[in-house]
Design an enzyme around this catalytic site. Structure first.
Site, PDB file in Angstrom:
ATOM      1  N   GLU A 126      25.954 -32.136 -19.612  1.00 55.47           N
ATOM      2  CA  GLU A 126      25.577 -32.720 -21.157  1.00 55.47           C
ATOM      3  C   GLU A 126      25.773 -34.219 -20.881  1.00 55.47           C
ATOM      4  O   GLU A 126      27.021 -34.796 -20.421  1.00 55.47           O
ATOM      5  CB  GLU A 126      26.113 -32.208 -22.298  1.00 55.47           C
ATOM      6  CG  GLU A 126      25.833 -33.009 -23.581  1.00 55.47           C
ATOM      7  CD  GLU A 126      26.399 -32.389 -24.939  1.00 55.47           C
ATOM      8  OE1 GLU A 126      26.408 -31.395 -25.078  1.00 55.47           O
ATOM      9  OE2 GLU A 126      26.731 -33.472 -25.661  1.00 55.47           O
TER      10      GLU A 126
ATOM     11  N   TRP B 213      43.152 -38.439 -32.455  1.00 49.94           N
ATOM     12  CA  TRP B 213      41.729 -38.384 -31.698  1.00 49.94           C
ATOM     13  C   TRP B 213      41.876 -38.089 -30.305  1.00 49.94           C
ATOM     14  O   TRP B 213      41.071 -37.608 -29.415  1.00 49.94           O
ATOM     15  CB  TRP B 213      40.701 -39.510 -32.098  1.00 49.94           C
ATOM     16  CG  TRP B 213      40.187 -39.253 -33.486  1.00 49.94           C
ATOM     17  CD1 TRP B 213      40.690 -39.974 -34.605  1.00 49.94           C
ATOM     18  CD2 TRP B 213      39.164 -38.445 -33.881  1.00 49.94           C
ATOM     19  NE1 TRP B 213      39.857 -39.557 -35.678  1.00 49.94           N
ATOM     20  CE2 TRP B 213      39.005 -38.680 -35.424  1.00 49.94           C
ATOM     21  CE3 TRP B 213      38.204 -37.382 -33.186  1.00 49.94           C
ATOM     22  CZ2 TRP B 213      38.092 -37.904 -36.079  1.00 49.94           C
ATOM     23  CZ3 TRP B 213      37.423 -36.645 -34.089  1.00 49.94           C
ATOM     24  CH2 TRP B 213      37.181 -37.018 -35.378  1.00 49.94           C
TER      25      TRP B 213
ATOM     26  N   GLU C 223      35.845 -31.055 -34.028  1.00 52.64           N
ATOM     27  CA  GLU C 223      35.576 -31.897 -35.004  1.00 52.64           C
ATOM     28  C   GLU C 223      35.215 -31.608 -36.236  1.00 52.64           C
ATOM     29  O   GLU C 223      34.283 -31.895 -36.941  1.00 52.64           O
ATOM     30  CB  GLU C 223      34.464 -32.854 -34.427  1.00 52.64           C
ATOM     31  CG  GLU C 223      34.786 -33.582 -32.982  1.00 52.64           C
ATOM     32  CD  GLU C 223      33.826 -34.552 -32.608  1.00 52.64           C
ATOM     33  OE1 GLU C 223      32.442 -34.468 -32.774  1.00 52.64           O
ATOM     34  OE2 GLU C 223      34.327 -35.600 -31.916  1.00 52.64           O
TER      35      GLU C 223
ATOM     36  N   GLU D 125      22.315 -38.590 -36.182  1.00 47.25           N
ATOM     37  CA  GLU D 125      23.694 -38.918 -35.875  1.00 47.25           C
ATOM     38  C   GLU D 125      23.523 -39.661 -34.422  1.00 47.25           C
ATOM     39  O   GLU D 125      23.179 -38.940 -33.461  1.00 47.25           O
ATOM     40  CB  GLU D 125      24.512 -37.731 -35.678  1.00 47.25           C
ATOM     41  CG  GLU D 125      26.130 -37.823 -35.447  1.00 47.25           C
ATOM     42  CD  GLU D 125      27.044 -36.906 -35.962  1.00 47.25           C
ATOM     43  OE1 GLU D 125      26.764 -36.203 -36.727  1.00 47.25           O
ATOM     44  OE2 GLU D 125      28.188 -36.962 -35.260  1.00 47.25           O
ATOM     45  N   ARG D 126      24.194 -40.815 -34.325  1.00 46.14           N
ATOM     46  CA  ARG D 126      24.147 -41.607 -33.095  1.00 46.14           C
ATOM     47  C   ARG D 126      22.805 -41.954 -32.494  1.00 46.14           C
ATOM     48  O   ARG D 126      22.314 -41.792 -31.338  1.00 46.14           O
ATOM     49  CB  ARG D 126      24.830 -40.998 -31.977  1.00 46.14           C
ATOM     50  CG  ARG D 126      26.231 -40.430 -32.424  1.00 46.14           C
ATOM     51  CD  ARG D 126      27.143 -41.442 -32.728  1.00 46.14           C
ATOM     52  NE  ARG D 126      28.513 -40.944 -33.284  1.00 46.14           N
ATOM     53  CZ  ARG D 126      29.471 -41.564 -34.274  1.00 46.14           C
ATOM     54  NH1 ARG D 126      29.190 -42.835 -34.345  1.00 46.14           N
ATOM     55  NH2 ARG D 126      30.478 -40.954 -34.352  1.00 46.14           N
TER      56      ARG D 126
ATOM     57  N   GLU E   3      25.533 -44.156 -27.238  1.00 43.05           N
ATOM     58  CA  GLU E   3      26.607 -44.376 -28.316  1.00 43.05           C
ATOM     59  C   GLU E   3      27.662 -45.183 -28.030  1.00 43.05           C
ATOM     60  O   GLU E   3      28.190 -46.213 -28.688  1.00 43.05           O
ATOM     61  CB  GLU E   3      27.182 -42.940 -28.543  1.00 43.05           C
ATOM     62  CG  GLU E   3      28.321 -42.779 -29.610  1.00 43.05           C
ATOM     63  CD  GLU E   3      28.737 -41.623 -29.867  1.00 43.05           C
ATOM     64  OE1 GLU E   3      28.379 -40.654 -29.183  1.00 43.05           O
ATOM     65  OE2 GLU E   3      29.718 -41.429 -30.558  1.00 43.05           O
TER      66      GLU E   3
ATOM     67  N   ARG F  73      43.830 -34.763 -24.819  1.00 47.76           N
ATOM     68  CA  ARG F  73      42.475 -34.248 -25.418  1.00 47.76           C
ATOM     69  C   ARG F  73      41.729 -34.143 -23.947  1.00 47.76           C
ATOM     70  O   ARG F  73      40.932 -33.100 -23.981  1.00 47.76           O
ATOM     71  CB  ARG F  73      41.820 -35.256 -26.175  1.00 47.76           C
ATOM     72  CG  ARG F  73      40.268 -35.022 -26.172  1.00 47.76           C
ATOM     73  CD  ARG F  73      39.689 -36.147 -27.122  1.00 47.76           C
ATOM     74  NE  ARG F  73      38.374 -35.972 -27.169  1.00 47.76           N
ATOM     75  CZ  ARG F  73      37.741 -36.874 -28.023  1.00 47.76           C
ATOM     76  NH1 ARG F  73      37.986 -37.675 -28.732  1.00 47.76           N
ATOM     77  NH2 ARG F  73      36.524 -36.775 -27.838  1.00 47.76           N
TER      78      ARG F  73
ATOM     79  N   ARG G 235      28.725 -25.077 -26.400  1.00 52.15           N
ATOM     80  CA  ARG G 235      29.405 -26.278 -25.783  1.00 52.15           C
ATOM     81  C   ARG G 235      30.805 -26.419 -25.622  1.00 52.15           C
ATOM     82  O   ARG G 235      31.474 -25.736 -26.440  1.00 52.15           O
ATOM     83  CB  ARG G 235      29.199 -27.653 -26.882  1.00 52.15           C
ATOM     84  CG  ARG G 235      27.445 -27.919 -27.053  1.00 52.15           C
ATOM     85  CD  ARG G 235      27.349 -28.860 -28.247  1.00 52.15           C
ATOM     86  NE  ARG G 235      27.412 -30.379 -27.552  1.00 52.15           N
ATOM     87  CZ  ARG G 235      28.212 -31.170 -28.284  1.00 52.15           C
ATOM     88  NH1 ARG G 235      28.977 -30.978 -29.509  1.00 52.15           N
ATOM     89  NH2 ARG G 235      27.987 -32.210 -27.891  1.00 52.15           N
TER      90      ARG G 235
ATOM     91  N   ASP H 243      34.657 -38.507 -23.803  1.00 52.64           N
ATOM     92  CA  ASP H 243      33.256 -38.258 -24.766  1.00 52.64           C
ATOM     93  C   ASP H 243      32.519 -39.297 -24.325  1.00 52.64           C
ATOM     94  O   ASP H 243      32.420 -40.670 -24.993  1.00 52.64           O
ATOM     95  CB  ASP H 243      33.938 -38.624 -26.260  1.00 52.64           C
ATOM     96  CG  ASP H 243      32.685 -38.105 -27.105  1.00 52.64           C
ATOM     97  OD1 ASP H 243      31.674 -38.091 -26.819  1.00 52.64           O
ATOM     98  OD2 ASP H 243      32.858 -38.484 -28.413  1.00 52.64           O
TER      99      ASP H 243
ATOM    100  N   ASN I 258      25.987 -30.846 -34.982  1.00 56.41           N
ATOM    101  CA  ASN I 258      26.668 -30.777 -36.217  1.00 56.41           C
ATOM    102  C   ASN I 258      25.621 -30.133 -37.319  1.00 56.41           C
ATOM    103  O   ASN I 258      24.929 -30.871 -38.222  1.00 56.41           O
ATOM    104  CB  ASN I 258      27.314 -31.983 -36.987  1.00 56.41           C
ATOM    105  CG  ASN I 258      28.426 -32.539 -36.067  1.00 56.41           C
ATOM    106  OD1 ASN I 258      29.106 -31.771 -35.446  1.00 56.41           O
ATOM    107  ND2 ASN I 258      28.116 -33.880 -35.723  1.00 56.41           N
TER     108      ASN I 258
HETATM  109  C1  GCV Z   1      27.425 -34.938 -32.887  1.00 53.40           C
HETATM  110  C2  GCV Z   1      31.276 -37.696 -30.521  1.00 53.40           C
HETATM  111  C3  GCV Z   1      30.034 -38.327 -31.478  1.00 53.40           C
HETATM  112  C4  GCV Z   1      29.714 -37.454 -32.425  1.00 53.40           C
HETATM  113  C5  GCV Z   1      28.983 -36.198 -31.792  1.00 53.40           C
HETATM  114  C6  GCV Z   1      30.037 -35.257 -31.144  1.00 53.40           C
HETATM  115  C7  GCV Z   1      29.487 -34.149 -30.268  1.00 53.40           C
HETATM  116  O1  GCV Z   1      32.294 -37.555 -31.251  1.00 53.40           O
HETATM  117  O2  GCV Z   1      30.862 -39.631 -31.868  1.00 53.40           O
HETATM  118  O3  GCV Z   1      28.863 -38.197 -33.285  1.00 53.40           O
HETATM  119  O4  GCV Z   1      28.557 -35.289 -32.866  1.00 53.40           O
HETATM  120  O5  GCV Z   1      30.552 -36.302 -30.069  1.00 53.40           O
HETATM  121  O6  GCV Z   1      29.231 -34.387 -29.160  1.00 53.40           O
HETATM  122  O7  GCV Z   1      29.422 -33.188 -30.777  1.00 53.40           O
END
Ligand code: GCV
Length: 838
Positions: A408, A563, A307, A183-184, A414, A357, A340, A386, A226
């Site tokens: 973090e 969002w 999410e 992911e990313r 990304e 948010r 987190r 984010d 995730n």
């Molecule tokens: C791993 C953002 C990213 C998601 C990521 C999320 C997170 O929303 O787009 O891909 O998920 O951050 O940090 O949990």
């Protein structure tokens, strides 16, 4: 034959020192031979022997690294000696071991866990080069440091170093999925997983651990936050143990992300309520099983209630309830739990002016301060949204004085160009780390809070989302490795300057040539500002397509959805009102001194203005410019600066091996073009929204441009881009249902030499081919074979090819012929014919 030899010799001389190629796999650990004889001579008196004083795995690793490095850099094969004898030698060992042999030696300053000291000790005409660690970790870090000094040609005569890491937690996170995707991640598939299993070949995992150790990283969470529910199955734990084995020689401890619903979804329980005794027992057993296979397991990372991930809120429980249960299972084994703070509702009501948010993490976690167990660490993204191109620091850092914290940071780019754009993130991270939150009206910079200094916390540190992949060079853009390197350096010592980090990385990665070093340093250090300028200045955030790719421009995608990455732009003004007086109240989450600085328009810094306030487009910044003019100017300046990266890089031809030179050149040429796409999309959008003209007359006026939809079309038909602003004038043309289509135009300007640029869209799938003709004669053919993120005419896929120096006169006919392929309809946006600079 002799002629051929001579020709080759001449060719080599003409090419200067250009060497054929490096993939970038060695990153900053190339140990390339020192070419400068004067640098090499400096080290002629270094010893040829090395004495390891202990037998730990990590000291063995340090020994091997010393042998490898000294051989590579100086061509010197060190001899291993078991005991201190009457030769000069390198000495590797813990402080206690070294002092037992050299009682007169003492490190210049006390060193803490994992720290090291380097010093020459002279005894009876011999020199012993001490590399002493507080523990075996420190020995390894000390060896890397020593080799770095030589690789950079530093003077060792007076070297005495004692260093300790700023914080105990210095981890990278990988968002790898068990199926092998990341992911990313932008550099190929996972180095750990493939098709649901841990890979057989662990060689890349081991090389990665070596890179991490060389900059002091001591932990790696191997899978996506995730998290796949299979992660905790006994079979998977058995497989994951092989990754831990590959990490172990480098002192990198393995951690895992886990899903809170595991006890229910595959654990056979009918609940995952963290306070249910069966669930508590389940976590204990799961953790015991892990430690049975991975005795140095570092701990868990948890993403919950975020999410769409399951979380304790489902049972009316808090993050404290969930975190403490898992932390108590880990505690007897020495493990930690990183929970987190990225917890927020992604179904916010856009119509509610108070919804925000940015408030979420503080609102949820602040009241829980003091209730987390001492092996829980709350992991806080550096900004409240984010990983945007610029955000203020999260107020939560100051809001948890009785809780351990990690920051973090996101190494994978990304929202900052996905390793197709050069963006050196260290200056951005430094801005966050150095930011003084003034908690309790005293000096509390973020770095000191997470180090545990400000509030006297025992644990804390740094987590960087790295997402390296199987690509030979780890992160796709060779320059992106400066971010991985820089993250490690800052996690070790956040006081290190961005300049020092850039300089060290460049020297280690590309050599010590002065032109190379100064050119790359300058590029790195200006790249964040450049990217911010052509994407989202003034605190707007990246202005990308936030719903899908997070890559190209997609300004309105942020608005009117749940969002909460809103920029709240309308015809009159732009920005989110986060004031206490009128807005969402977010600013009130900061300690009073910082809050009052942001609350007042007079003291809010320009670069955060639109994050904190909603203002009219005509609002005057501290710089004296209006907001709208700043937006226009920044986008033009940013695009110019991106194009300068290309010419600056071209100045390094022959000074860098061909392979990396060409790879970076191609990426920078692409970046320069994509910066224009960004510039035009954002400026067109704000021009339409505000109705205010650019005082410099550029926006909406492109006299060199011929829109494809206005050309003479055969087979091609007009089509709108989505979002509209991603195409010049909102439209392009597509070739559908035909094997080939053409678009022609008659040149009607004065005779001269021109650069002809063709702006087209290159989808992820499909390889359309294009040809450009002048009066029927072929000028250029190309294939749209880039793998940009999407399959639409949008800000991700818009790109261009330029044919420089074309002689044109009135009446000439330029024609583009497009051949579609696999649902990619050879799309075109415009031609731009501009007088050649040369
Ligand atoms: C791993 C953002 C990213 C998601 C990521 C999320 C997170 O929303 O787009 O891909 O998920 O951050 O940090 O949990």
């Amino acid at each position: 034959m002799r002629r051929l030899g001579l020709a080759l010799l001449v060719a080599c001389l003409l090419m200067g020192t250009q060497s054929p190629g490096e993939t970038g796999a060695e990153a900053w650990l190339r140990y390339a031979p020192l070419e400068d004889p004067s640098l090499k001579a400096k080290y002629s008196s270094l010893p040829g022997n090395i004495i390891p004083l202990d037998d730990s795995h990590l000291t063995h690793t340090a020994l091997d690294e010393m042998l490898r490095g000294m051989d590579g850099i100086l061509g010197r094969r060190l001899q291993i000696e078991p005991l201190v004898s009457d030769h000069s030698a390198f000495v590797l060992g813990t402080v206690t071991e070294v002092q037992a042999k050299f009682p007169r030696w003492q490190s210049t300053a006390p060193i803490r866990a994992e720290g090291y000291a380097l010093a020459p000790v002279r005894e009876q005409g011999r020199t012993y080069w001490i590399i002493a660690g507080a523990d075996p970790h420190g020995v390894l870090y000390g060896a890397f440091r020593f080799l770095q000094e030589i690789a950079e040609g530093h003077d060792l005569r007076s070297i005495t170093v004692s260093e300790s890491p700023a914080a105990p937690v210095r981890w990278v996170d990988q968002w790898d999925n068990l199926n092998g995707t990341i992911e990313r991640g932008y550099a190929g598939r996972s180095i750990f997983f493939d098709e649901g299993n841990v890979r057989i070949d662990m060689s890349r995992a081991a090389e990665y651990a070596r890179l991490l150790a060389s900059v002091g990283i001591n932990g790696c969470a191997i899978n996506n936050v995730n998290a796949d529910l299979k992660m905790l199955t006994p079979e998977m734990i058995g497989q994951v143990a092989r990754i831990a084995e590959a990490f172990r020689p480098w002192g990198v401890r393995l951690a895992m992300s886990v899903d809170l619903s595991s006890p229910k979804v595959f654990g056979g329980l009918n609940t995952f309520d963290p306070l249910n005794p069966k669930v508590i027992e389940w976590w204990k057993k799961a953790v015991d099983q892990i430690y049975a296979q991975i005795p140095d397991f570092a701990g868990f990372v948890v993403k919950a209630d975020s999410e769409g991930r399951a979380g304790p809120s489902q049972y009316g429980r808090t993050p404290v309830d969930a975190a403490n249960v898992m932390a108590r299972a880990l505690k007897p084994h020495g493990g930690v739990l990183l929970y987190r703070a990225f917890v927020y509702n992604h179904h916010l009501d856009w119509n509610d002016p108070k919804a925000d948010r940015a408030r979420a993490a503080y609102d949820i976690f602040h009241t829980l301060d003091g209730q987390f167990d001492d092996n829980v660490i709350v992991q806080i993204k550096h900004g409240p949204i984010d990983f945007q191109v610029r955000e203020p620091v999260s107020p939560l850092f100051a809001g948890l004085p009785k809780t351990n914290e990690t920051i973090e940071l996101q190494i994978t780019q990304e929202y900052t160009g996905q390793q197709r754009h050069l963006v050196f993130l260290v200056p951005m991270w430094k801005t966050a780390l150095d930011f003084d939150l003034r908690a309790g009206s005293r000096r509390t910079p973020v770095k000191e809070i997470i180090e545990g200094k400000s509030f006297n916390r025992p644990l804390g540190g740094f987590a960087g989302v790295a997402n390296v992949g199987l690509d030979a060079n780890w992160l796709r853009h060779p320059m992106a490795m400066a971010n991985l390197y820089g993250f490690g350096r800052l996690a070790w010592s956040p006081d290190t300057s961005a300049q020092t980090i850039a300089d060290d990385w460049t020297r280690l990665t590309f050599g010590n040539n002065a032109t190379v070093v100064s050119t790359i340093d300058k590029m790195l250090l200006s790249s964040w500002k450049t990217y911010e300028d052509y994407t989202g200045p003034l605190g707007l955030g990246t202005l990308t397509d936030i719903l899908h790719s997070h890559y190209g421009p997609g300004i309105e995608s942020a608005e009117r959805n749940g969002w909460g990455q809103w920029i709240r732009a309308d015809h009159d003004g732009v920005g989110t009102d986060r004031t206490v007086a009128r807005g969402t109240g977010y600013i009130g989450q900061y300690p009073p001194e910082v809050a009052s600085m942001y609350e007042s328009l007079a003291s809010c810094p320009d670069e955060q203005l639109l994050f904190m306030h909603h203002v009219p487009y005509s609002y005057k910044l501290h710089s004296g410019k209006t907001v709208i003019q700043h937006i226009y100017d920044a986008h033009y300046d940013g695009a110019v600066s991106a194009s300068q990266f290309v010419s600056e890089w071209q100045g390094l031809k022959g000074l860098i091996d061909n392979e990396r030179y060409e790879k970076i050149l191609a990426l920078q040429q692409y970046q320069a073009v994509h910066a224009i796409v960004w510039r035009d999309a954002v400026n067109q959008w704000f021009y339409k929204m505000s109705g205010i003209a650019d005082v410099k007359g550029r926006v909406g006026h492109d006299p060199d441009r011929i829109e494809a939809e206005n050309m003479q079309l055969e087979g091609y038909t007009p089509a709108g881009a989505t979002p509209w602003e991603a195409a010049s004038g909102g439209n392009g043309i597509v070739c559908k249902g035909q094997s080939a289509c053409t678009a022609s135009t008659t040149f009607n300007r004065s005779a001269g030499t021109y650069d002809v640029a063709v702006q087209y869209f290159d989808f992820r799938h499909g390889i359309s081919t294009y040809s450009l003709y002048l009066n029927g004669k072929l000028l250029k053919e190309w294939r749209a074979d880039n793998s940009l993120p999407t399959d639409q005419m949008n800000g991700d896929t818009s790109t261009r090819i330029t044919v420089p120096g074309v002689a044109l006169k009135a009446g000439d006919i330029l024609k583009v012929e497009g051949h579609p392929n696999n649902d990619e309809p050879a799309p075109l946006d415009y031609l731009e014919i501009s007088p050649s600079a040369r």
